[in-house]
Design a protein around this motif. Structure first.
Motif, mmCIF file in Angstrom:
data_model
loop_
_atom_site.group_PDB
_atom_site.id
_atom_site.type_symbol
_atom_site.label_atom_id
_atom_site.label_comp_id
_atom_site.label_asym_id
_atom_site.label_seq_id
_atom_site.Cartn_x
_atom_site.Cartn_y
_atom_site.Cartn_z
ATOM 1 N N ILE A 1 0.851 -1.199 0.000
ATOM 2 C CA ILE A 1 0.000 0.000 0.000
ATOM 3 C C ILE A 1 0.880 1.240 0.000
ATOM 4 C CG2 ILE A 1 -1.824 1.294 1.154
ATOM 5 C CD1 ILE A 1 -2.683 -1.261 2.552
ATOM 6 N N MET A 2 0.539 2.208 -0.853
ATOM 7 C CA MET A 2 1.167 3.520 -0.818
ATOM 8 C C MET A 2 0.184 4.488 -0.170
ATOM 9 S SD MET A 2 2.634 5.966 -3.930
ATOM 10 C CE MET A 2 4.067 4.939 -4.264
ATOM 11 N N PHE A 3 0.563 5.043 0.977
ATOM 12 C CA PHE A 3 -0.256 6.018 1.689
ATOM 13 C C PHE A 3 0.222 7.425 1.338
ATOM 14 C CE2 PHE A 3 -0.828 2.283 4.377
ATOM 15 C CZ PHE A 3 -2.179 2.337 4.683
ATOM 16 N N PHE A 4 -0.722 8.293 1.005
ATOM 17 C CA PHE A 4 -0.425 9.686 0.707
ATOM 18 C C PHE A 4 -0.920 10.584 1.836
ATOM 19 C CE2 PHE A 4 -0.168 7.926 -3.505
ATOM 20 C CZ PHE A 4 0.680 8.764 -4.216
ATOM 21 N N GLY A 5 -0.034 11.450 2.326
ATOM 22 C CA GLY A 5 -0.440 12.539 3.188
ATOM 23 C C GLY A 5 -0.593 13.809 2.368
ATOM 24 N N GLN A 6 -0.564 14.944 3.049
ATOM 25 C CA GLN A 6 -0.739 16.224 2.366
ATOM 26 C C GLN A 6 0.597 16.818 1.943
ATOM 27 O OE1 GLN A 6 -3.007 18.169 5.457
ATOM 28 N NE2 GLN A 6 -4.969 17.424 4.666
ATOM 29 N N GLU A 7 1.369 17.336 2.887
ATOM 30 C CA GLU A 7 2.679 17.897 2.572
ATOM 31 C C GLU A 7 3.598 17.748 3.783
ATOM 32 O OE1 GLU A 7 0.219 20.433 4.682
ATOM 33 O OE2 GLU A 7 -0.057 20.415 2.506
ATOM 34 N N THR A 8 4.880 17.818 3.536
ATOM 35 C CA THR A 8 5.874 17.777 4.598
ATOM 36 C C THR A 8 6.393 19.191 4.849
ATOM 37 O OG1 THR A 8 6.552 15.564 3.896
ATOM 38 C CG2 THR A 8 8.046 16.744 5.339
ATOM 39 N N ASN A 9 6.512 19.558 6.108
ATOM 40 C CA ASN A 9 7.054 20.867 6.464
ATOM 41 C C ASN A 9 8.440 20.706 7.087
ATOM 42 O OD1 ASN A 9 3.727 21.486 7.525
ATOM 43 N ND2 ASN A 9 4.619 22.252 5.637
ATOM 44 N N THR A 10 9.330 21.651 6.785
ATOM 45 C CA THR A 10 10.696 21.665 7.324
ATOM 46 C C THR A 10 11.342 20.292 7.202
ATOM 47 O OG1 THR A 10 9.876 23.280 8.950
ATOM 48 C CG2 THR A 10 12.135 22.532 9.204
ATOM 49 N N TRP A 11 11.460 19.809 5.990
ATOM 50 C CA TRP A 11 12.044 18.500 5.720
ATOM 51 C C TRP A 11 13.546 18.658 5.574
ATOM 52 C CZ3 TRP A 11 10.694 14.018 6.941
ATOM 53 C CH2 TRP A 11 11.038 12.852 6.226
ATOM 54 N N LEU A 12 14.313 17.925 6.353
ATOM 55 C CA LEU A 12 15.757 18.045 6.501
ATOM 56 C C LEU A 12 16.102 19.384 7.155
ATOM 57 C CD1 LEU A 12 18.346 16.360 5.924
ATOM 58 C CD2 LEU A 12 18.680 17.761 3.902
ATOM 59 N N GLY A 13 15.503 19.607 8.316
ATOM 60 C CA GLY A 13 15.714 20.855 9.039
ATOM 61 C C GLY A 13 17.117 21.034 9.577
ATOM 62 N N GLU A 14 17.906 19.956 9.614
ATOM 63 C CA GLU A 14 19.273 20.042 10.124
ATOM 64 C C GLU A 14 20.192 20.809 9.180
ATOM 65 O OE1 GLU A 14 17.626 17.288 9.566
ATOM 66 O OE2 GLU A 14 17.125 16.485 11.555
ATOM 67 N N ASN B 1 18.472 25.345 7.634
ATOM 68 C CA ASN B 1 17.219 25.667 8.327
ATOM 69 C C ASN B 1 15.994 25.046 7.658
ATOM 70 O OD1 ASN B 1 18.373 27.335 10.391
ATOM 71 N ND2 ASN B 1 18.574 28.991 8.896
ATOM 72 N N GLY B 2 16.196 23.962 6.954
ATOM 73 C CA GLY B 2 15.086 23.281 6.303
ATOM 74 C C GLY B 2 14.741 23.832 4.934
ATOM 75 N N GLU B 3 15.388 24.928 4.531
ATOM 76 C CA GLU B 3 15.112 25.502 3.213
ATOM 77 C C GLU B 3 15.707 24.596 2.128
ATOM 78 O OE1 GLU B 3 16.604 29.495 3.202
ATOM 79 O OE2 GLU B 3 15.542 30.002 5.067
ATOM 80 N N PHE B 4 15.080 24.581 0.981
ATOM 81 C CA PHE B 4 15.541 23.738 -0.118
ATOM 82 C C PHE B 4 17.032 23.935 -0.344
ATOM 83 C CE2 PHE B 4 16.460 23.124 -4.657
ATOM 84 C CZ PHE B 4 16.099 21.791 -4.787
ATOM 85 N N SER B 5 17.763 22.820 -0.352
ATOM 86 C CA SER B 5 19.223 22.894 -0.415
ATOM 87 C C SER B 5 19.795 22.556 -1.788
ATOM 88 C CB SER B 5 19.832 21.934 0.612
ATOM 89 O OG SER B 5 19.539 20.579 0.266
ATOM 90 N N GLY B 6 19.018 21.887 -2.623
ATOM 91 C CA GLY B 6 19.523 21.466 -3.918
ATOM 92 C C GLY B 6 20.276 20.155 -3.877
#
Length: 242
Positions: free
Chosen positions: A57-70, A73-78
């Motif tokens: 089963i693939m479960f979908f949520g809505q969105e992830t916040n502050t992913w890879l915050g380490e 500061n969680g901003e898109f790093s590339g």
């Protein structure tokens, strides 16, 4: 399912999309306050529990916040590798269930009911219909979502690679427009005893069976098992090819 081959296919898929995604998100983030900036995308990975399961089963949520915050500061790093490995640290390790959030409780209850019905272990993969969230809470700006769906609409490829037997969207009816952007032409089919907003089966051409219902925050307040029973019943029918 070969774990190494499958994860390699996923990683190569993400690498092929990252240059355009990175260029657009980096430019967009320059004009946004930190809480509104795009965070890193949700990149999937599997382990032996998923690979060896007879029903997936693939479960979908809505969105992830502050992913890879380490980092940053969680901003898109590339970067890809740290984001890709975070999925293993958070989800494949089962650390996600220690948070006690209602989403994870809903996934856990769903898996429990399906396993009881099928009398076997179920493989689980977690996804989000908005794969690029933001550093603050809630859904990102429409402009960030547009970047995702233009440059990182990888859902069909992920499903082709991971071959789940069933999709379950715990995203709620207000995210139906995002599901349509992700998969194109779809049809919501009502389920007996429920309104379309409460629970529907989604027909996605040339893909596996799918259901969409409310986020588990709502379901736990409104007899969650009642909403999950049609999904469990569909899992049984899939197993017996009906």
């Amino acid at each position: 399912m070969n774990i190494q081959k499958t994860n390699h296919q996923l990683l190569e898929l993400y690498k092929s999309k990252y240059p355009n995604l990175s260029k657009s998100l980096t430019e967009k983030n320059k004009s946004l306050e930190h809480s509104d900036k795009a965070t890193n995308p949700l990149l999937l990975k599997i382990d032996e529990k998923y690979a060896n399961a007879n029903f997936k089963i693939m479960f979908f949520g809505q969105e992830t916040n502050t992913w890879l915050g380490e980092q940053n500061n969680g901003e898109f790093s590339g970067q890809i590798e740290p984001v890709y490995n975070l999925y293993e640290d958070f989800f494949l390790s089962d650390n996600c269930y220690s948070y006690g959030g209602q989403f994870w409780n809903g996934v856990s209850r769903s898996v429990q009911l399906v396993e009881q019905e099928l009398n076997e272990k179920v493989g689980v993969v977690w996804n989000n219909i908005i794969k690029v969230g933001k550093c603050g809470k809630g859904a990102p700006f429409a402009s960030i979502q547009e970047i995702q769906f233009e440059h990182f609409n990888v859902f069909k490829e992920e499903i082709e690679i991971l071959k789940p037997d069933l999709l379950v969207f715990f995203s709620g009816p207000n995210y139906d427009s995002q599901i349509k952007k992700a998969f194109g032409k779809i049809e919501n089919i009502t389920v007996d005893g429920f309104t379309e907003r409460q629970l529907c089966e989604i027909e996605i051409p040339n893909l596996v069976r799918a259901f969409r219902t409310y986020h588990p925050n709502y379901l736990w307040r409104n007899d969650i098992n009642k909403f999950l029973q049609p999904i469990v019943a569909r899992a049984r029918r899939i197993c017996i090819n009906v």
